[in-house]
Design a protein around this motif. Structure first.
Motif, PDB file in Angstrom:
ATOM      1  N   ASP A  48       0.854  -1.188   0.000  1.00 41.48           N
ATOM      2  CA  ASP A  48       0.000   0.000   0.000  1.00 41.48           C
ATOM      3  C   ASP A  48       0.893   1.244   0.000  1.00 41.48           C
ATOM      4  O   ASP A  48       1.796   1.353   0.840  1.00 41.48           O
ATOM      5  CB  ASP A  48      -0.884  -0.006   1.255  1.00 41.48           C
ATOM      6  CG  ASP A  48      -1.788   1.201   1.324  1.00 41.48           C
ATOM      7  OD1 ASP A  48      -1.391   2.175   2.012  1.00 41.48           O
ATOM      8  OD2 ASP A  48      -2.862   1.175   0.699  1.00 41.48           O
ATOM      9  N   PRO A  49       0.663   2.200  -0.926  1.00 46.39           N
ATOM     10  CA  PRO A  49       1.550   3.367  -0.988  1.00 46.39           C
ATOM     11  C   PRO A  49       1.498   4.240   0.277  1.00 46.39           C
ATOM     12  O   PRO A  49       2.511   4.807   0.688  1.00 46.39           O
ATOM     13  CB  PRO A  49       1.058   4.136  -2.216  1.00 46.39           C
ATOM     14  CG  PRO A  49      -0.313   3.636  -2.474  1.00 46.39           C
ATOM     15  CD  PRO A  49      -0.362   2.241  -1.966  1.00 46.39           C
ATOM     16  N   GLY A  50       0.333   4.350   0.901  1.00 46.84           N
ATOM     17  CA  GLY A  50       0.217   5.158   2.112  1.00 46.84           C
ATOM     18  C   GLY A  50       1.005   4.574   3.270  1.00 46.84           C
ATOM     19  O   GLY A  50       1.644   5.293   4.036  1.00 46.84           O
ATOM     20  N   ASP A  55       5.760   4.491   6.729  1.00 40.69           N
ATOM     21  CA  ASP A  55       6.926   3.786   7.247  1.00 40.69           C
ATOM     22  C   ASP A  55       8.218   4.563   6.974  1.00 40.69           C
ATOM     23  O   ASP A  55       9.122   4.600   7.813  1.00 40.69           O
ATOM     24  CB  ASP A  55       7.031   2.386   6.650  1.00 40.69           C
ATOM     25  CG  ASP A  55       5.968   1.436   7.183  1.00 40.69           C
ATOM     26  OD1 ASP A  55       5.288   1.789   8.172  1.00 40.69           O
ATOM     27  OD2 ASP A  55       5.818   0.343   6.593  1.00 40.69           O
ATOM     28  N   ALA A  56       8.304   5.178   5.792  1.00 33.80           N
ATOM     29  CA  ALA A  56       9.492   5.965   5.451  1.00 33.80           C
ATOM     30  C   ALA A  56       9.616   7.173   6.378  1.00 33.80           C
ATOM     31  O   ALA A  56      10.708   7.493   6.855  1.00 33.80           O
ATOM     32  CB  ALA A  56       9.428   6.422   3.996  1.00 33.80           C
ATOM     33  N   ARG A  57       8.488   7.838   6.650  1.00 32.24           N
ATOM     34  CA  ARG A  57       8.517   8.984   7.561  1.00 32.24           C
ATOM     35  C   ARG A  57       8.907   8.547   8.970  1.00 32.24           C
ATOM     36  O   ARG A  57       9.706   9.210   9.638  1.00 32.24           O
ATOM     37  CB  ARG A  57       7.163   9.670   7.563  1.00 32.24           C
ATOM     38  CG  ARG A  57       6.882  10.433   6.281  1.00 32.24           C
ATOM     39  CD  ARG A  57       5.495  11.012   6.255  1.00 32.24           C
ATOM     40  NE  ARG A  57       5.327  11.889   5.091  1.00 32.24           N
ATOM     41  CZ  ARG A  57       4.174  12.142   4.524  1.00 32.24           C
ATOM     42  NH1 ARG A  57       3.057  11.598   4.993  1.00 32.24           N
ATOM     43  NH2 ARG A  57       4.112  12.945   3.478  1.00 32.24           N
ATOM     44  N   ALA A  58       8.343   7.436   9.424  1.00 36.73           N
ATOM     45  CA  ALA A  58       8.667   6.931  10.759  1.00 36.73           C
ATOM     46  C   ALA A  58      10.147   6.546  10.853  1.00 36.73           C
ATOM     47  O   ALA A  58      10.790   6.778  11.883  1.00 36.73           O
ATOM     48  CB  ALA A  58       7.783   5.738  11.099  1.00 36.73           C
ATOM     49  N   ASP A  59      10.700   5.987   9.795  1.00 40.49           N
ATOM     50  CA  ASP A  59      12.110   5.619   9.768  1.00 40.49           C
ATOM     51  C   ASP A  59      12.995   6.854   9.887  1.00 40.49           C
ATOM     52  O   ASP A  59      13.966   6.872  10.656  1.00 40.49           O
ATOM     53  CB  ASP A  59      12.414   4.854   8.481  1.00 40.49           C
ATOM     54  CG  ASP A  59      13.827   4.294   8.425  1.00 40.49           C
ATOM     55  OD1 ASP A  59      14.367   3.915   9.478  1.00 40.49           O
ATOM     56  OD2 ASP A  59      14.388   4.225   7.306  1.00 40.49           O
ATOM     57  N   ALA A  60      12.678   7.914   9.141  1.00 43.47           N
ATOM     58  CA  ALA A  60      13.467   9.146   9.188  1.00 43.47           C
ATOM     59  C   ALA A  60      13.372   9.812  10.561  1.00 43.47           C
ATOM     60  O   ALA A  60      14.383  10.241  11.130  1.00 43.47           O
ATOM     61  CB  ALA A  60      13.016  10.112   8.098  1.00 43.47           C
ATOM     62  N   VAL A  79       7.334   8.353  -3.722  1.00 45.13           N
ATOM     63  CA  VAL A  79       6.767   7.001  -3.718  1.00 45.13           C
ATOM     64  C   VAL A  79       6.819   6.480  -5.145  1.00 45.13           C
ATOM     65  O   VAL A  79       6.446   7.179  -6.091  1.00 45.13           O
ATOM     66  CB  VAL A  79       5.304   7.005  -3.209  1.00 45.13           C
ATOM     67  CG1 VAL A  79       4.735   5.598  -3.225  1.00 45.13           C
ATOM     68  CG2 VAL A  79       5.215   7.592  -1.817  1.00 45.13           C
ATOM     69  N   THR A  80       7.295   5.260  -5.314  1.00 41.14           N
ATOM     70  CA  THR A  80       7.374   4.661  -6.640  1.00 41.14           C
ATOM     71  C   THR A  80       6.893   3.209  -6.572  1.00 41.14           C
ATOM     72  O   THR A  80       6.922   2.575  -5.524  1.00 41.14           O
ATOM     73  CB  THR A  80       8.819   4.733  -7.198  1.00 41.14           C
ATOM     74  OG1 THR A  80       8.812   4.317  -8.552  1.00 41.14           O
ATOM     75  CG2 THR A  80       9.768   3.857  -6.419  1.00 41.14           C
ATOM     76  N   ARG A  81       6.461   2.717  -7.693  1.00 43.34           N
ATOM     77  CA  ARG A  81       5.911   1.356  -7.760  1.00 43.34           C
ATOM     78  C   ARG A  81       6.932   0.422  -8.384  1.00 43.34           C
ATOM     79  O   ARG A  81       7.432   0.644  -9.482  1.00 43.34           O
ATOM     80  CB  ARG A  81       4.629   1.370  -8.595  1.00 43.34           C
ATOM     81  CG  ARG A  81       4.015   0.026  -8.819  1.00 43.34           C
ATOM     82  CD  ARG A  81       3.255  -0.418  -7.601  1.00 43.34           C
ATOM     83  NE  ARG A  81       2.480  -1.622  -7.944  1.00 43.34           N
ATOM     84  CZ  ARG A  81       2.202  -2.559  -7.087  1.00 43.34           C
ATOM     85  NH1 ARG A  81       2.585  -2.454  -5.844  1.00 43.34           N
ATOM     86  NH2 ARG A  81       1.500  -3.592  -7.459  1.00 43.34           N
ATOM     87  N   LEU A  86       7.605   1.564  -2.995  1.00 40.64           N
ATOM     88  CA  LEU A  86       8.818   1.994  -2.318  1.00 40.64           C
ATOM     89  C   LEU A  86       8.701   3.482  -2.031  1.00 40.64           C
ATOM     90  O   LEU A  86       8.331   4.255  -2.924  1.00 40.64           O
ATOM     91  CB  LEU A  86      10.048   1.728  -3.188  1.00 40.64           C
ATOM     92  CG  LEU A  86      10.226   0.284  -3.669  1.00 40.64           C
ATOM     93  CD1 LEU A  86      11.398   0.195  -4.631  1.00 40.64           C
ATOM     94  CD2 LEU A  86      10.405  -0.647  -2.489  1.00 40.64           C
ATOM     95  N   ALA A  87       9.031   3.886  -0.813  1.00 41.51           N
ATOM     96  CA  ALA A  87       8.913   5.295  -0.442  1.00 41.51           C
ATOM     97  C   ALA A  87      10.179   5.765   0.253  1.00 41.51           C
ATOM     98  O   ALA A  87      10.831   5.002   0.975  1.00 41.51           O
ATOM     99  CB  ALA A  87       7.711   5.492   0.480  1.00 41.51           C
ATOM    100  N   ASP A  88      10.501   7.018   0.019  1.00 40.01           N
ATOM    101  CA  ASP A  88      11.618   7.675   0.686  1.00 40.01           C
ATOM    102  C   ASP A  88      11.123   8.994   1.259  1.00 40.01           C
ATOM    103  O   ASP A  88      10.277   9.668   0.666  1.00 40.01           O
ATOM    104  CB  ASP A  88      12.764   7.934  -0.291  1.00 40.01           C
ATOM    105  CG  ASP A  88      13.384   6.645  -0.777  1.00 40.01           C
ATOM    106  OD1 ASP A  88      13.887   5.895   0.078  1.00 40.01           O
ATOM    107  OD2 ASP A  88      13.362   6.393  -1.994  1.00 40.01           O
ATOM    108  N   SER A  89      11.671   9.364   2.399  1.00 40.19           N
ATOM    109  CA  SER A  89      11.301  10.615   3.054  1.00 40.19           C
ATOM    110  C   SER A  89      12.571  11.243   3.617  1.00 40.19           C
ATOM    111  O   SER A  89      13.365  10.571   4.270  1.00 40.19           O
ATOM    112  CB  SER A  89      10.298  10.338   4.186  1.00 40.19           C
ATOM    113  OG  SER A  89       9.935  11.523   4.845  1.00 40.19           O
ATOM    114  N   ILE A  90      12.767  12.522   3.345  1.00 37.13           N
ATOM    115  CA  ILE A  90      13.945  13.247   3.829  1.00 37.13           C
ATOM    116  C   ILE A  90      13.473  14.369   4.746  1.00 37.13           C
ATOM    117  O   ILE A  90      12.570  15.136   4.396  1.00 37.13           O
ATOM    118  CB  ILE A  90      14.775  13.796   2.654  1.00 37.13           C
ATOM    119  CG1 ILE A  90      15.233  12.634   1.769  1.00 37.13           C
ATOM    120  CG2 ILE A  90      15.967  14.604   3.172  1.00 37.13           C
ATOM    121  CD1 ILE A  90      15.945  13.054   0.507  1.00 37.13           C
TER     122      ILE A  90
END
Length: 96
Positions: A48-50, A55-60, A79-81, A86-90
């Motif tokens: 699920d993209p959300g 999860d990416a935000r929580a990791d950062a 976010v990419t499929r 897969l998501a990244d947050s900085i």
């Protein structure tokens, strides 16, 4: 206050000595001013993209708080499929 002009040492040496003393006296007062801003990134993946972005935000944020810092703001996310989302947050993070 601090009087440094009455001493008989060389003027350049005395000025440096006075500056060092003044900064040493201000050090305990200015602890908050020594905080720095660093950039941390997080990664997440899910079907699920959300959830992947969450999860990416929580990791950062977790990486920021692990350094004893405070998360300031998210500056980028993506976010990419692939087979999964897969998501990244900085984030910017203020650390002591």
């Amino acid at each position: 206050m601090l009087e440094c002009s009455g001493l008989t040492l060389g003027s350049t040496t005395m000025k440096k000595h006075c500056v060092v003393i003044a900064l040493a006296l201000l050090l305990p007062v200015s602890g908050g001013a020594l905080a720095g801003v660093v950039t941390v990134s997080g990664h997440g993946q899910s079907y699920d993209p959300g959830i992947a972005l969450s999860d990416a935000r929580a990791d950062a944020v977790g990486k920021c708080t692990a350094q004893g810092g405070t998360p300031v703001e998210e500056i980028y996310n993506h976010v990419t499929r692939a087979n999964l989302w897969l998501a990244d947050s900085i984030w910017t993070c203020e650390v002591p």
